[in-house]
Design a protein around this motif. Structure first.
Motif, short mmCIF file in Angstrom:
data_model
loop_
_atom_site.label_atom_id
_atom_site.label_comp_id
_atom_site.label_asym_id
_atom_site.label_seq_id
_atom_site.Cartn_x
_atom_site.Cartn_y
_atom_site.Cartn_z
N LYS A 122 33.86 37.27 50.39
CA LYS A 122 35.13 37.31 51.02
C LYS A 122 36.00 35.66 50.80
O LYS A 122 35.45 34.78 50.68
N GLU A 134 39.42 40.07 48.52
CA GLU A 134 37.94 40.18 48.86
C GLU A 134 37.25 41.09 47.30
O GLU A 134 38.03 42.03 46.76
N LYS A 136 34.26 43.35 46.39
CA LYS A 136 32.96 44.10 47.34
C LYS A 136 31.96 44.23 46.51
O LYS A 136 32.01 44.41 45.23
#
Length: 277
Positions: A122, A134, A136
């Motif tokens: 992040k 972001e 993931k």
């Protein structure tokens, strides 16, 4: 920098590999010699005869993991994680890795593999990442094979991003051998991890919208990482074992050329305990 629980990168791949190696297979079963007082003998060269199907068994344990991070300004990570193990003749589960067995013999194994990989980040993980979208973590799906002889073991793994975040792929080859030192087994290894352009670009690329002064746009390129590691295993009792795993990974140029990256190598230390019921 102080330890934190921020997201981790490539070392998590080694982490899941180490967990799987410790928990299952001929390698792991023979790697932890009998507790002190019992004699440790070298295993004979395996034959091509398939071993008896394992009866269902459960295990639980704890893992302490400390890892350096490649991103600029990101703190090292320190994690304490629970680990659950289950195996029968069809599946093998340990931590973030689930294998569906396709073939199992004394000198070879083949399985479909599903893994959860904590490789995201992040913008709040580092001041240098401010303004970055972001990245993931997600599930990876593929296959792995193992081949053994009297000298060592070769493991190959192909994985693709099943979560469709990066749409990337990676190939991993690991060569390891095992030596018994009294009640302890020493397992040095050499690993090569190839990651395609999509995978590298997702985690280390910088889009035009994310570019800033001192952080130019960057399109990731396919790369090859090289890992050196060593694992120490010991059986405390018939149902209890511990391991210590140390590794250092030299990152390929497709990663180190990224303006997000502040080091050429990452390292990891993992200490684990497993109790089999």
């Amino acid at each position: 920098m102080s330890p934190t629980t921020s997201h981790s990168f490539a070392p998590s791949l080694a982490l899941s590999f180490a967990l799987t190696a410790v928990s299952t297979g001929v390698w792991a079963q023979s790697a932890a010699p009998a507790a002190a007082g019992a004699s440790a003998t070298a295993s004979a060269a395996p034959s091509a005869t398939a071993p008896p199907a394992p009866s269902p068994n459960w295990g639980a344990g704890l893992l302490l993991s400390a890892e350096t991070q490649p991103y600029k300004g990101m703190d090292n990570t320190l994690k304490v994680l629970p680990a659950l193990q289950f195996e029968n003749r069809w599946v093998r589960l340990f931590g973030p890795v689930l294998d569906v067995k396709l073939h199992e013999a004394a000198d070879s194994q083949l399985a479909l593999r599903l893994r959860y990989s904590d490789t995201g980040y992040k913008a709040s993980d580092s001041a240098f990442l401010a303004g970055m979208a972001e990245r993931k973590s997600g599930l990876w799906l593929g296959a792995k094979g193992e081949w053994r002889n009297g000298l060592g073991q070769l493991t190959g793994e192909w994985m693709a991003d099943a979560s469709n975040h990066s749409k990337g792929q990676q190939l991993k080859l690991v060569l390891e051998t095992m030596q018994h030192l009294g009640p302890v087994a020493l397992v040095p290894r050499l690993g090569l991890v190839w990651q395609d352009k999509k995978h590298v670009d997702y985690h280390f690329g910088v889009s035009e919208a994310e570019a800033r002064s001192g952080r130019p746009a960057y399109a990731g390129a396919a790369t090859l990482n090289t890992e050196l590691g060593v694992r120490l295993l010991a059986r405390l009792a018939p149902q209890q074992s511990v391991f210590l795993d140390l590794s250092a990974t030299a990152l390929g140029s497709g990663i180190t050329d990224s303006p997000l990256v502040g080091r050429n190598t990452v390292s990891a230390l993992r200490l684990g305990y497993l109790y089999r019921f």
